[in-house]
Design an enzyme around this catalytic site. Structure first.
Site, PDB file in Angstrom:
ATOM      1  N   SER A 131      51.739  75.942  -5.981  1.00 57.54           N
ATOM      2  CA  SER A 131      50.814  75.011  -6.610  1.00 57.54           C
ATOM      3  C   SER A 131      50.617  75.403  -8.063  1.00 57.54           C
ATOM      4  CB  SER A 131      49.464  75.030  -5.891  1.00 57.54           C
ATOM      5  OG  SER A 131      48.596  74.081  -6.478  1.00 57.54           O
ATOM      6  N   LYS A 183      49.868  75.538   2.217  1.00 59.24           N
ATOM      7  CA  LYS A 183      50.009  74.617   1.065  1.00 59.24           C
ATOM      8  C   LYS A 183      49.748  73.175   1.496  1.00 59.24           C
ATOM      9  CE  LYS A 183      50.894  73.105  -3.068  1.00 59.24           C
ATOM     10  NZ  LYS A 183      51.704  71.974  -3.212  1.00 59.24           N
ATOM     11  N   HIS A 186      46.108  72.826   1.717  1.00 59.30           N
ATOM     12  CA  HIS A 186      45.646  72.805   0.323  1.00 59.30           C
ATOM     13  C   HIS A 186      45.776  71.389  -0.234  1.00 59.30           C
ATOM     14  CE1 HIS A 186      46.851  72.641  -3.943  1.00 59.30           C
ATOM     15  NE2 HIS A 186      46.010  73.634  -4.168  1.00 59.30           N
ATOM     16  N   ASN A 187      46.921  70.767  -0.011  1.00 61.68           N
ATOM     17  CA  ASN A 187      47.129  69.417  -0.531  1.00 61.68           C
ATOM     18  C   ASN A 187      46.221  68.409   0.158  1.00 61.68           C
ATOM     19  OD1 ASN A 187      49.121  70.596  -2.054  1.00 61.68           O
ATOM     20  ND2 ASN A 187      50.616  68.991  -1.674  1.00 61.68           N
ATOM     21  N   GLU A 190      43.081  68.724  -1.431  1.00 64.77           N
ATOM     22  CA  GLU A 190      43.221  68.105  -2.766  1.00 64.77           C
ATOM     23  C   GLU A 190      43.011  66.584  -2.665  1.00 64.77           C
ATOM     24  OE1 GLU A 190      46.859  69.327  -4.917  1.00 64.77           O
ATOM     25  OE2 GLU A 190      47.189  67.233  -5.407  1.00 64.77           O
TER      26      GLU A 190
END
Ligand code: 6PG
Length: 434
Positions: A131, A183, A186-187, A190
């Site tokens: 990221s 990840k 995480h996205n 986001e």
């Protein structure tokens, strides 16, 4: 060209372990990462299918021939078929003892398959969620790695070159698949972060009748407190940004559909199969879907359904208080989205037998990545102390924050519903809490 960085770096002859790396994919992410790795003194052999990019070799065969054994190849191409075919090709060219790191945005189930296919050939495999976007080249990238400890240590100098300076930015999240899983979530977070920002914007705009400039000021102000984060900061910047051609606020001329590359959707699909409610993230994915249904939205507007027009008609005193309510609603919904995201990681870890250090994951999200936020310090503390073991919402700091926000949060969701303003993430997060 980026290989110029090599010659500059060689002048310094740093006293550290210099490695050689093959970088496959020299696009926006791969190209910048190659430069950062080269600037740290490592030797990068770069390959991209496109001859227009600044590649050092013109085929994978040449790349493999240029690397000394045991080779290290970093794959930085789009997820799915492009990554599959690159790894398949490399599998034919590499030798036992060589290693492949997939640094793209692959689905974690693809990693497990790739590792299983490479294992009989003696080729090591790790996945690495990266990221940092376009600023990563200077500020460093947050890296979430999946693999075994020995492989992680072998590639460490490369990770160290990529990560931001300081103690955050790199974590061995778990075995193969664990890096991309972290990840992916995480996205997903986001997406939720961006959705709650969108909902706040819409209420300020249509509900309170504020213009882009004024709302930009509100976000800039919010960025000084609990909400201090990269996404709030750039929202303020974007709202202050004027379109050069028309002189209008950029947000008023930009096309109102958002696409997506898939990681948010995977976060929700995975959550569904694990039966973990990630309602804020799911609403964010659905809202993006709706945003791209331009024809449907246009037709709905033509149909002219009767109902409230969104205006809250508040006097200036009430308006001031309501802006604070919106801030609280955003903060509480954001905390819920993080709590839900972490629950998804915990549940997956149990399901797959992964040993995932949540505090370490939270720590690396503090710096370098897109969801970096001041309150991630508090999140990592809550996991370190064990207070958030069951849910982030039970850690005293966050319990208190939610309790403080609660009345405002309810008021915003209720007023929005009465006046015809959509708040799917605010409302579903509140329902989850209730
Ligand atoms: C990052 C970002 C980056 C990108 C995502 C989401 O951490 O650097 O997450 O990877 O923003 O791929 O992209 P979409 O919103 O287009 O799905």
């Amino acid at each position: 060209g980026w290989h110029q960085y090599l010659s500059i770096a060689h002048i310094f002859q740093r006293k550290k372990h210099i490695m050689q790396l093959g970088m496959i994919g020299l696009g926006r992410m791969g190209g910048n990462m190659a430069k950062r790795i080269a600037a740290a003194g490592h030797e990068v052999v770069g390959f991209d299918r496109s001859p227009e990019l600044d590649r050092t070799v013109s085929s994978l065969e040449e790349m493999v021939a240029a690397l000394k054994t045991p080779r290290l190849a970093w794959v930085m191409v789009p997820a799915g078929e492009p990554t599959d075919s690159t790894i398949n090709e490399l599998a034919e060219l590499l030798e036992p003892g060589d290693m492949i790191i997939d640094g793209g945005n692959s689905r974690y189930t693809d990693d497990v398959r790739h590792a299983a296919e490479l294992e009989p050939k003696g080729i090591h495999f790790m996945d690495c969620g990266v990221s940092g976007g376009v600023w990563g080249i200077n500020r460093g990238y947050a890296l979430m790695v999946g693999g075994n400890k020995d492989d992680f240590e072998t590639a460490r100098p490369i990770f160290e070159a990529l990560k931001p300076e300081g103690d955050s930015g790199l974590v061995l999240a778990g075995p193969v698949g664990g890096g991309h899983f972290a990840k992916m979530v995480h996205n997903g977070i986001e997406y939720a972060d961006m959705q709650v920002i969108g909902e706040a914007y819409d209420i300020l705009r249509r509900g309170l009748g504020m213009d882009a400039e004024e709302i930009g000021d509100v976000f800039a102000e919010w960025n000084k407190g609990d909400l201090d984060s990269y996404l709030i900061e750039i929202t303020a910047e974007i709202l202050h940004h004027k379109d050069a051609e028309t002189g209008k606020p950029f947000v008023d001329v930009v096309v109102d559909h958002a696409g997506m590359k898939g990681t948010g959707t995977w976060t929700v699909q995975t959550a569904l199969s694990l039966a973990v409610p990630v309602t804020g993230i799911a609403e964010a994915v659905f809202a993006r879907g709706l945003s791209s249904e331009a024809d449907l939205r246009e037709e709905a507007q033509k149909q002219g359904f009767a109902g409230p027009n969104g205006e809250l008609n508040l006097n200036s005193e009430e308006k001031k208080a309501f802006i604070e309510d919106i801030r609280q609603a955003l903060y509480a919904s954001k905390i819920v989205a993080y709590a839900q995201g972490f629950n998804e990681i915990t549940t997956a870890a149990k399901e797959y037998g992964w040993d995932i250090d949540l505090a370490a994951v939270a720590r690396i999200w503090r710096g370098g990545c897109i969801i970096r936020a001041k309150f991630l310090n508090r999140i990592s503390e809550a996991f370190e102390s064990g207070e958030a073991n069951v849910s982030l919402l039970f850690a005293p700091y966050f319990k208190n924050a939610i309790e403080t926000a609660e009345k405002s949060w309810r008021n915003v969701v209720a007023q929005a519903a009465i006046n015809g303003l959509p708040t799917p993430a605010f409302a579903s997060s509140l329902s989850y809490f209730d």
